[in-house]
Write a protein that holds these residues in place. Structure first.
Motif, PDB file in Angstrom:
ATOM      1  N   MET A 168      15.973   4.468   5.780  1.00  0.00           N
ATOM      2  CA  MET A 168      15.104   5.394   5.059  1.00  0.00           C
ATOM      3  C   MET A 168      14.008   4.579   4.391  1.00  0.00           C
ATOM      4  O   MET A 168      14.269   3.481   3.889  1.00  0.00           O
ATOM      5  CB  MET A 168      15.891   6.174   4.015  1.00  0.00           C
ATOM      6  N   GLU A 169      12.790   5.112   4.412  1.00  0.00           N
ATOM      7  CA  GLU A 169      11.644   4.449   3.776  1.00  0.00           C
ATOM      8  C   GLU A 169      10.927   5.480   2.909  1.00  0.00           C
ATOM      9  O   GLU A 169      10.754   6.620   3.329  1.00  0.00           O
ATOM     10  CB  GLU A 169      10.709   3.882   4.850  1.00  0.00           C
ATOM     11  N   THR A 170      10.517   5.067   1.702  1.00  0.00           N
ATOM     12  CA  THR A 170       9.914   5.991   0.730  1.00  0.00           C
ATOM     13  C   THR A 170       8.687   5.360   0.075  1.00  0.00           C
ATOM     14  O   THR A 170       8.730   4.203  -0.351  1.00  0.00           O
ATOM     15  CB  THR A 170      10.937   6.349  -0.368  1.00  0.00           C
ATOM     16  N   PHE A 171       7.596   6.138  -0.014  1.00  0.00           N
ATOM     17  CA  PHE A 171       6.403   5.687  -0.731  1.00  0.00           C
ATOM     18  C   PHE A 171       6.692   5.632  -2.229  1.00  0.00           C
ATOM     19  O   PHE A 171       7.210   6.595  -2.802  1.00  0.00           O
ATOM     20  CB  PHE A 171       5.237   6.651  -0.503  1.00  0.00           C
ATOM     21  N   VAL A 172       6.321   4.514  -2.875  1.00  0.00           N
ATOM     22  CA  VAL A 172       6.395   4.400  -4.330  1.00  0.00           C
ATOM     23  C   VAL A 172       5.001   4.211  -4.930  1.00  0.00           C
ATOM     24  O   VAL A 172       4.825   4.262  -6.141  1.00  0.00           O
ATOM     25  CB  VAL A 172       7.336   3.258  -4.774  1.00  0.00           C
ATOM     26  N   ALA A 173       4.010   3.970  -4.084  1.00  0.00           N
ATOM     27  CA  ALA A 173       2.590   3.894  -4.456  1.00  0.00           C
ATOM     28  C   ALA A 173       1.806   4.223  -3.188  1.00  0.00           C
ATOM     29  O   ALA A 173       2.391   4.413  -2.121  1.00  0.00           O
ATOM     30  CB  ALA A 173       2.239   2.504  -4.988  1.00  0.00           C
ATOM     31  N   ASP A 174       0.476   4.298  -3.305  1.00  0.00           N
ATOM     32  CA  ASP A 174      -0.336   4.695  -2.156  1.00  0.00           C
ATOM     33  C   ASP A 174      -0.069   3.870  -0.910  1.00  0.00           C
ATOM     34  O   ASP A 174      -0.027   4.394   0.191  1.00  0.00           O
ATOM     35  CB  ASP A 174      -1.824   4.606  -2.502  1.00  0.00           C
ATOM     36  N   ASN A 175       0.098   2.558  -1.049  1.00  0.00           N
ATOM     37  CA  ASN A 175       0.277   1.685   0.111  1.00  0.00           C
ATOM     38  C   ASN A 175       1.573   0.887   0.053  1.00  0.00           C
ATOM     39  O   ASN A 175       1.718  -0.081   0.797  1.00  0.00           O
ATOM     40  CB  ASN A 175      -0.898   0.699   0.216  1.00  0.00           C
ATOM     41  N   VAL A 176       2.499   1.249  -0.808  1.00  0.00           N
ATOM     42  CA  VAL A 176       3.733   0.480  -0.979  1.00  0.00           C
ATOM     43  C   VAL A 176       4.939   1.389  -0.756  1.00  0.00           C
ATOM     44  O   VAL A 176       5.000   2.491  -1.301  1.00  0.00           O
ATOM     45  CB  VAL A 176       3.797  -0.153  -2.382  1.00  0.00           C
ATOM     46  N   THR A 177       5.880   0.901   0.061  1.00  0.00           N
ATOM     47  CA  THR A 177       7.123   1.638   0.288  1.00  0.00           C
ATOM     48  C   THR A 177       8.312   0.727   0.005  1.00  0.00           C
ATOM     49  O   THR A 177       8.207  -0.495   0.060  1.00  0.00           O
ATOM     50  CB  THR A 177       7.237   2.141   1.745  1.00  0.00           C
ATOM     51  N   VAL A 178       9.437   1.351  -0.300  1.00  0.00           N
ATOM     52  CA  VAL A 178      10.721   0.650  -0.337  1.00  0.00           C
ATOM     53  C   VAL A 178      11.555   1.222   0.796  1.00  0.00           C
ATOM     54  O   VAL A 178      11.415   2.390   1.171  1.00  0.00           O
ATOM     55  CB  VAL A 178      11.438   0.793  -1.698  1.00  0.00           C
TER      56      VAL A 178
END
Length: 191
Positions: free
Chosen positions: A149-159
């Motif tokens: 699973m991948e999730t956006f935490v900012a406009d260009n950053v994911t965890v």
């Protein structure tokens, strides 16, 4: 009655104009982060690996996994498809076969777009190398399958979080097979 013939100067003959209604400033809704998975990404990952060798060495072992990853994805609306490469270093002890030194992977992934998050399945080619040990096990081709699973935490950053099963059964030491499960979390920059 002369006072009745004098003009009235106290007011105006026109109707008063109404006061304008007070206006409330409209605040735009905050833009939702993410949502478009099309593009390249690079990242770092850190996690845990568990190796279960079969053959010359039968003792399971575990250790840290750390590495780099690069992907390109295309967002088709509800679905996302892409491919990429990963390289993980590790030092999982395989006994007489030495240490599982690294795992490199090339493969694809298909995911379901949830907006700010994506769940996906992944799989492809994997290559493992060993270091040390009396067996001189060398390296092995193999495969991997997994989910993440991948999730956006900012406009260009994911965890991201990913669990994969890796199978290697082509080492230079003929009687060595290794199944390794890895669980990693990653921090990614999306271009």
């Amino acid at each position: 009655l002369p006072f009745l013939a004098t003009p009235v100067f106290a007011g105006s003959m026109t109707a008063p104009s109404p006061e304008p209604a007070p206006t409330v400033p409209v605040t735009p809704a905050p833009a939702q982060l993410g949502g478009d998975w099309t593009g390249a990404s690079t990242g770092l990952q850190l996690g845990y690996g568990y190796a279960d060798p079969d053959g010359a060495e039968d003792e399971p072992s575990d250790g840290a996994v750390y590495g780099l990853r690069a992907f390109y994805d295309h967002d088709f609306g509800n679905w996302v498809a892409g491919g990429g490469v990963e390289y993980d270093g590790t030092n999982i002890d395989l006994g007489d076969a030495g240490d599982l030194d690294s795992m490199a992977k090339v493969g694809g992934r298909v995911g379901y777009d949830l907006g700010r998050s994506m769940v996906y399945g992944t799989g492809g080619y994997a290559h493992a190398t060993t270091d040390g040990g009396s067996l001189d096990a060398g390296s092995s081709d193999g495969y991997y399958v997994g989910a993440g699973m991948e999730t956006f935490v900012a406009d260009n950053v994911t965890v991201s979080g990913e669990v994969t099963y890796n199978e290697f059964n082509d080492f230079d030491a003929d009687d060595l097979d290794v199944g390794a499960t890895t669980a990693t979390v990653g921090l990614n920059y999306r271009f």
